[in-house]
Structures are given as structure tokens and as C-alpha cells.
Design a protein around this motif. Structure first.
Motif, PDB file in Angstrom:
ATOM      1  N   LYS A   1      26.538 -17.142  -1.079  1.00 10.41           N
ATOM      2  CA  LYS A   1      25.863 -15.659  -1.188  1.00 10.41           C
ATOM      3  C   LYS A   1      26.207 -15.258  -2.208  1.00 10.41           C
ATOM      4  O   LYS A   1      27.405 -15.386  -2.816  1.00 10.41           O
TER       5      LYS A   1
ATOM      6  N   ASP B   1      17.656 -15.948   2.543  1.00 16.01           N
ATOM      7  CA  ASP B   1      17.752 -14.794   2.910  1.00 16.01           C
ATOM      8  C   ASP B   1      17.675 -13.705   1.768  1.00 16.01           C
ATOM      9  O   ASP B   1      18.714 -14.355   0.895  1.00 16.01           O
ATOM     10  N   GLU B   2      17.084 -12.949   1.764  1.00 13.66           N
ATOM     11  CA  GLU B   2      17.660 -11.929   0.607  1.00 13.66           C
ATOM     12  C   GLU B   2      17.396 -10.382   0.926  1.00 13.66           C
ATOM     13  O   GLU B   2      16.509 -10.140   1.887  1.00 13.66           O
ATOM     14  N   GLN B   3      18.178  -9.388   0.175  1.00 14.35           N
ATOM     15  CA  GLN B   3      17.919  -8.299   0.319  1.00 14.35           C
ATOM     16  C   GLN B   3      17.925  -7.559  -0.914  1.00 14.35           C
ATOM     17  O   GLN B   3      17.783  -8.426  -2.151  1.00 14.35           O
ATOM     18  N   ARG B   4      17.854  -6.248  -1.263  1.00 13.36           N
ATOM     19  CA  ARG B   4      17.824  -5.672  -2.479  1.00 13.36           C
ATOM     20  C   ARG B   4      18.950  -6.155  -3.419  1.00 13.36           C
ATOM     21  O   ARG B   4      18.825  -6.523  -4.471  1.00 13.36           O
ATOM     22  N   ASP B   5      20.079  -6.155  -2.834  1.00  7.73           N
ATOM     23  CA  ASP B   5      21.119  -6.566  -3.683  1.00  7.73           C
ATOM     24  C   ASP B   5      22.121  -7.882  -3.626  1.00  7.73           C
ATOM     25  O   ASP B   5      23.030  -8.199  -3.865  1.00  7.73           O
ATOM     26  N   TRP B   6      21.420  -8.480  -2.607  1.00  6.27           N
ATOM     27  CA  TRP B   6      22.316  -9.711  -2.358  1.00  6.27           C
ATOM     28  C   TRP B   6      20.996 -10.961  -2.139  1.00  6.27           C
ATOM     29  O   TRP B   6      19.938 -10.656  -1.581  1.00  6.27           O
ATOM     30  N   VAL B   7      21.440 -12.217  -2.203  1.00  5.11           N
ATOM     31  CA  VAL B   7      20.745 -13.160  -1.653  1.00  5.11           C
ATOM     32  C   VAL B   7      21.582 -14.460  -1.319  1.00  5.11           C
ATOM     33  O   VAL B   7      22.756 -14.826  -1.573  1.00  5.11           O
TER      34      VAL B   7
END
Lengths: 303, 436
Positions: free
Chosen positions: A228, A247-253
């Protein structure tokens, strides 16, 4: 040296094989987790260890010797189904239970006083159990379990029905006793409780041990190369192209690496793209995930 | 078996029960209630009624000579008026009724006097009037037949069969043997019956409560189930002995107090008909004492103690097994308790019927079978059954006790750790067959 050793232990009830040729060694001085769903055979195993029932086959060694009556003093057992004589006074009850373990009256009395002081319940000596609240009863129950200073403490679902304050109190006591040399077996189906407490675990399913090992060893064994990354900036375009994104979001992957891929190289991609790295971490499986995967597998195989 | 631990369990079971307020109250209040019962019952018996009856007699038979002694609460008058006049005087309240005695012949098998009144005679007064008339009719007939009272007395012969045993055992049996034997047997049977049912249920309830309180597993990790079960049974047995011991001391005191409060009333209730009185006056108190002390107590007492212990252990262990098989709701347990209650109740009835024929084959066989013998044999003990029968019966009882404890312990060890639903007999059978 092992505090407990099971050698090919089996136990059946009629046609039902509750425990099936189990081999297990538990080293002295650790906190050991006995995990498994309800009905897996944990309680039957514990009942054999505590001498409540005998195995049909196999041997059980406690501290190197086959179990016999004298081991009663070495074991402190808190069953899942627990209770006390409701009409008896706290002091009398604890003395009675201690004397059943073989402790002389005087010694029992002194120890009970010590424990009651530690739990700040010294003024309950003359109180009947039925006058106490549920949480208070649990403290008395715990004292009854550890009063004779056992070498091996066996706790079956110790936190079920406990309020958070008592849970912490008892956790602290378990750690304290463990630090002074008591081995602890901790039986539960609540995995999240085990992760923070146990050093070693074994997974039980349908009467068999399907997995045994240290906490770190097992997590290592079943990790899936998932990392992560938490970062500031935009994700470098090579990452989705070369790596499998879970999985990913704006500030993490979350990224799953293939066996030939290297975690340092992945981190380098982000650094080269000018991202500010806030966190880089390998995601280890939780016990729950390992458990579900392994039990699922075992069930598939047997099906 | 760890006897020190059994001792601890016995002590706890005993002390917690004996110290209970309900135990102390029940143990002390029972004799007090009994005393109250004696006093009230004797007062009721002694109450002779305040109804006084004045009865006018019209003697058409002319056998009475205008003389009937006034009986209890009844006054007989012989006025000269005609029946019709008397009837109206009854209405006015001068008399309570008119008794008309019709003419009588020696050949009359039946004699029907008439009683004129709007209110019937109370039952007891009715009896009194009948008795008076009967004896007058008798006297009349005797006189008419020319028999003197002396001759009549010579006709009456008292018969008593004196039992004489043929073998030379030196048994000093008397005519009272059977009555005393039956009385002793009756008391022993009732005691045995109460002990098995009452204290057996205590054991069952105790086992059940431990199960509901979920304390068994904790205890069982320190002691063997067998030790827990035996400790419980023995402890509760001790409670029973204590209770009966206290009663054995208090009851005679209570009876004595009762006799002081209501002198004579307790052992001599009035309203008995003369025949019964007759029997009782023949009942020689010295002979009774003699008979009781002639019983072979050296044999009976130890045998009784063994039957008490054996019967209690046998049934209490079965009750313990049932208690362990109960679910969380005790009321569901009827179907499980019935098979244990049944032989107890059955043997009680057998014992009662055996008091009349203590050497019958029913008596013989049932006093050998362990389920029945603890209740049946005590009923026979006072009738001097052959010693070999007592011996055989006790040996069989001993084996029966071992067997029932074994079976009960096997059910118990599984049952006390099973929670939720009550078990059925199929499951109990499976539990018995489980290994170690």
C-alpha cells in the motif's frame, strides 16, 4: 521444553469424531492461540487437557509427564460456560474452589486476599455472588481461575460477555502472569482478539489442526505481495501499466506484485514521478483472512 | 477417588443446606405445626356438640318400663299425651322429636321405631338412640326366651390364637406380633418412602442447579464427576439424617406437650363405638411394650440402617443422573423423573399390601429386587423373615447400588456438561456407552 504436548490424540462421541489424531506442541512460557469456528473441537481438546474427559487414543503430556490427578494444581481453567454458586459468599466460594484444587485453607485465604486487593474488591468477602453485578462476578471468576498460581492457564473465550474495562484488566493480568512464566492457551473463534495477544496459534477445523505456527511466520507464509502506498501528487502512469492495481483512491493505491517484481522498484517509480511518499507498507493478511481461506480450502478438499 | 475432595464437597453440600433459613424453619416448624395439628384435632374430637335433644318416647311395645337412661346430650321423657298431642308439642318446641317404639316379638329380625320431627337427628345422636334401643331390645328378647344375663355372658368366649413356632428358635411371639409388626413395618415403610422421594428430589434439584449455574465445568476440572456426584449425594443424605434426627428428638416432646395441653384427648378420642372401645380395653399396653422389646432389634436395626443407606444411595444416584440430563427448564423433566418415581411409588403400595401377608411370594420376590427391597423389606422386618432372605436381599441391594451408581455416574459425567435441551432416553443410553 513443552508445557503441553498432544500425541495422536483422538476423541469420538458415538459416530462423531470431535478430535481427530491431533499432534501439537506448545512451548513453555508463551501465549498460544487455539483458533477455530464453533464446533471445531476446541472445547473437546481443552476438556481432554484439563482431564475432564480422557482421549480415546493418543497421549497428552503436561510439562513432560502424562496427565494424572496431580496436574489439577498445575492448570487454571476458565471454561466458556462459566458460573459460580450464586448463594455462596465470595470468600467462602473462592476458598472452596482453591481447596478443591488441593490448596491448604490458610494459603488459599492469603492468596484470595491478595487478589481481591489487586482487583480492589477487598470488601466483597462477605457478599453473595447473586448480589454482584455481572462485571463483578467476572472478576471473581477470574480469581477462581488463577488463584492456585497455575503453570498453564487455559482460557476458553475469556472475553465473551466482558465489558471493555474488565477485558483490559484481564488482558493485563494475562500479560503479567505470562511475563512471570505462566504459559497461556487462549481458545477463541474471534480472530482479531488473538492477533494482539498470541505469539503462536493453531487453527482447528472439524477436529483437525489445519495450520500451526508463529504469528509472524504464518503471516509471512500467507502474504500475497500486496503493498500500500500513500502519497501526495498524481500516480505515475507506468504503475497501472506494469503493475496489478487492487484498489485505489485519490491519495493511495494497493498494488499486487508478481513474484519477479520488486517492491523497491515499485517505490522508485513513485519517487521518480516526484510523488511525496507518506507511507509505504506491505499489507499482511489478517488471521481472519488466512483462516477463512484455509478453512474454505479444507472444506473444499473434504467435499 | 480422592476422599479428601469428596469430604470437601460433602461439607459444602451439607453446610450450605443446613445453614439455610428455609431448612432451619422447616425443621423446627414441622414439629410445631404437628403440635398444633394434634391440639386442634383433639379439640375437634373432644367437641361433643352443644345440641341437647329432648325426645318424647311413646312406648307401644311396653318393654322399656318407662326408663331409658339419659344418654349423652339426649334426654328421654315418657309423657302421657297421645302421639298427635306430642307432635304439636314438638312444633311448639317442648320436645325435639317423638320416638315411637312399636310392639315387638322375639321372632322379629327387624325392628323399626319411628322418629317424628321436622329436623333429622344428627348422625351421632342417631347412633346413640339406636344403641340404647338395641340393648333394650336385647334385654327384652333374653327375658322372653328365659335366658339370664349370666348365661348370656357364658356364651361369649374370647378367642386368641397363640402363635407357636415349631423350630426351636425360642421366639417369644405373642398374639400381638402381627399388629405390632404391621405398625412397625408401616412406620419404616413410610420413612423409607419419604427419604427416597424427598431427599432424592433434593439431589436432583442440586445437580440441576449446578448445571444451570454453569459451575460444573469449573468444578470438574478439579474433581472427578463421580466424586462430585457422590459428595453431593452423601452431603444431602447427611442433611436428611440431621433433619430426621432433630424430628426424632422433637416429636416425642411435642406429643408430650400435646397431651399436657389436651389431657387424654390424643389417645382417647370419643365417639368411638363400644366394640372398638372393647378392643382397645383388651389391648394390653404392657404386652405391647413387651412385644416391641421382644423384637429382634439386634437384627432389625442394622438391617434397617443398611436398607436406609442402600435405598437412599440407589435412588439418589438415579435422581442425580436425571438432574444432570435435565435441560435449562426443570419443568420439562417430568418424563425423565417418572421412571424413577414409579418403582418408588410401586414399592410403597407393595409394602402396604405385604403388611397383611408378610410371607407371601410377592413379599419374597419384591424384597429381593433392589429397586423394591429398600422399601418392601423394612415392612417385613418386624415379622421375622428368614435371616438368609435378609442377607440375600442386602447382598443384591449392595450390587444394585453399585450398578446404579455406575450407570448414574456415566450419565452424570456427560449430562452435567451438556447445555440447553433436556436429553431423551436414547441419548442417555448413548452417554452410558461413551468411553472415559
Amino acid at each position: 521444553m513443552n508445557i503441553l504436548e498432544l500425541q495422536g490424540v483422538s476423541k469420538s462421541f458415538g459416530d462423531f469424531r470431535a478430535v481427530n489424531t491431533v499432534d501439537l506442541q506448545i512451548p513453555k512460557g508463551i501465549i498460544f492461540g487455539l483458533l477455530g469456528p464453533n464446533g471445531a473441537g476446541k472445547t473437546t481438546m481443552i476438556r481432554m487437557i484439563t482431564g475432564i474427559t480422557g482421549p480415546d487414543e493418543g497421549r497428552i503430556l503436561i510439562d513432560g509427564t502424562p496427565i494424572h490427578a496431580d496436574h489439577i494444581r498445575d492448570i487454571g481453567y476458565m471454561p466458556e460456560e462459566r458460573g459460580l454458586y450464586k448463594k455462596m459468599k465470595v470468600g467462602d466460594q473462592l476458598i472452596y474452589l482453591a481447596r478443591l484444587k488441593g490448596m491448604p485453607r490458610k494459603e488459599a485465604k492469603d492468596r484470595i486476599r491478595n487478589w481481591m486487593e489487586r482487583f480492589q474488591i477487598s470488601d466483597w468477602w462477605e457478599k453473595k455472588i447473586e448480589e454482584l453485578s455481572k462485571g463483578m462476578q467476572q472478576k471473581v471468576q477470574f480469581i477462581a481461575t488463577v488463584l492456585h498460581d497455575p503453570k498453564l492457564l487455559i482460557l476458553d473465550e475469556p472475553f465473551s460477555g466482558l465489558d471493555p474495562i474488565n477485558t483490559n484488566l484481564i488482558k493485563d493480568e494475562i500479560h503479567r502472569m505470562n511475563a512471570s512464566g505462566t504459559s497461556v492457551i487462549f481458545s477463541t473463534h474471534r480472530m482479531e482478539q488473538v492477533e494482539e495477544i498470541c505469539e503462536q496459534i493453531t487453527l482447528v477445523n472439524k477436529g483437525k489442526l489445519i495450520l500451526t505456527g508463529t504469528m509472524t511466520g504464518l503471516k509471512d507464509q500467507f502474504k500475497k505481495n500486496i503493498f500500500k502506498i500513500v502519497f501526495d501528487g498524481s500516480m505515475p502512469s507506468v504503475v497501472p501499466a506494469k503493475y496489478e492495481i487492487l484498489d485505489e483512491q485519490r491519495d493511495w493505491v494497493k498494488v499486487k506484485l508478481q513474484p519477479e517484481q520488486d517492491s523497491n522498484a515499485l517505490l522508485a517509480q513513485f519517487m521518480q514521478a516526484g510523488c511525496q511518499i507518506r507511507l509505504f507498507q506491505e499489507v499482511l493478511p489478517t488471521l481472519n483472512e488466512i483462516f477463512i481461506e484455509q478453512v474454505g480450502e479444507a472444506n473444499r478438499q473434504s467435499a | 477417588m480422592n476422599f479428601q475432595k469428596i469430604g470437601l464437597i460433602i461439607r459444602r453440600e451439607y453446610v450450605t443446606r443446613v445453614m439455610k433459613k428455609s431448612f432451619i424453619l422447616l425443621t423446627l416448624l414441622t414439629p410445631v405445626l404437628f403440635l398444633l395439628f394434634i391440639v386442634i384435632a383433639s379439640l375437634i374430637f373432644a367437641y361433643e356438640g352443644d345440641e341437647k335433644k329432648i325426645i318424647a318416647v311413646v312406648d307401644e311395645s311396653e318393654m322399656l318400663n318407662k326408663a331409658i337412661p339419659d344418654a349423652k346430650n339426649i334426654y328421654f321423657k315418657f309423657p302421657q299425651e297421645s302421639l298427635e298431642q306430642l307432635k304439636s308439642e314438638v312444633k311448639e318446641g317442648k320436645y325435639d322429636g317423638v320416638l315411637v317404639l312399636p310392639p315387638i316379638q322375639v321372632s322379629n329380625k327387624e325392628y323399626v321405631p319411628q322418629y317424628f320431627s321436622d329436623k333429622r337427628l344428627p348422625l351421632t345422636l342417631d347412633e346413640t338412640v339406636k344403641d340404647v334401643v338395641r340393648s333394650k331390645v336385647r334385654d327384652f328378647k333374653l327375658k322372653a326366651m328365659g335366658i339370664t344375663a349370666e348365661e348370656m355372658d357364658r356364651l361369649d368366649t374370647r378367642i386368641q390364637i397363640k402363635p407357636q413356632s415349631i423350630t426351636d428358635k425360642g421366639e417369644n411371639t405373642s398374639a400381638y406380633s402381627n399388629i405390632i409388626g404391621a405398625a412397625l413395618g408401616y412406620i419404616m415403610t413410610i420413612l423409607m418412602f419419604m427419604i427416597t422421594i424427598v431427599y432424592g428430589s433434593f439431589v436432583m434439584r442440586g445437580v440441576f442447579e449446578e448445571k444451570v449455574n454453569r459451575i460444573n465445568e469449573l468444578i470438574i476440572s478439579s474433581v472427578k464427576p463421580m466424586e462430585l456426584m457422590l459428595g453431593k449425594i452423601i452431603g444431602i443424605g447427611g442433611v436428611g439424617l440431621t433433619q430426621f434426627g432433630i424430628w426424632a428428638i422433637l416429636m416425642p416432646i411435642v406429643v408430650m406437650i400435646g397431651q399436657l395441653l389436651v389431657p387424654g384427648a390424643a389417645q382417647n378420642p370419643p365417639q368411638m363405638n363400644p366394640e372398638m372401645m372393647n378392643q382397645i380395653s383388651e389391648f394390653d399396653f404392657g404386652m405391647v411394650i413387651n412385644e416391641i422389646s421382644n423384637q429382634n432389634w439386634l437384627l432389625i436395626l442394622p438391617a434397617l440402617i443398611f436398607y436406609f443407606i442402600g435405598g437412599y444411595l440407589l435412588y439418589a444416584s438415579l435422581f442425580a443422573a436425571i438432574g444432570s440430563a435435565l435441560g435449562d427448564d426443570m419443568n420439562e423433566g417430568q418424563s425423565l423423573t417418572l421412571p424413577v418415581m414409579l418403582p418408588v411409588i410401586l414399592s410403597f403400595y407393595i409394602a402396604m399390601s405385604i403388611l397383611r401377608s408378610p410371607d407371601s411370594s410377592l413379599a419374597f420376590w419384591t424384597s429381593l429386587i433392589p429397586f423394591f427391597s429398600p422399601i418392601v423389606m423394612p415392612a417385613r422386618l418386624a415379622f421375622n423373615p428368614p435371616v438368609w432372605q435378609i442377607g440375600l436381599s442386602l447382598v443384591l441391594l449392595f450390587l444394585g447400588v453399585l450398578a446404579s451408581i455406575w450407570v448414574a455416574a456415566r450419565i452424570y459425567r456427560v449430562g452435567i456438561l451438556m447445555y440447553g435441551k433436556k436429553a431423551n432416553f436414547k441419548e442417555l443410553w448413548k452417554w452410558i456407552s461413551y468411553r472415559g
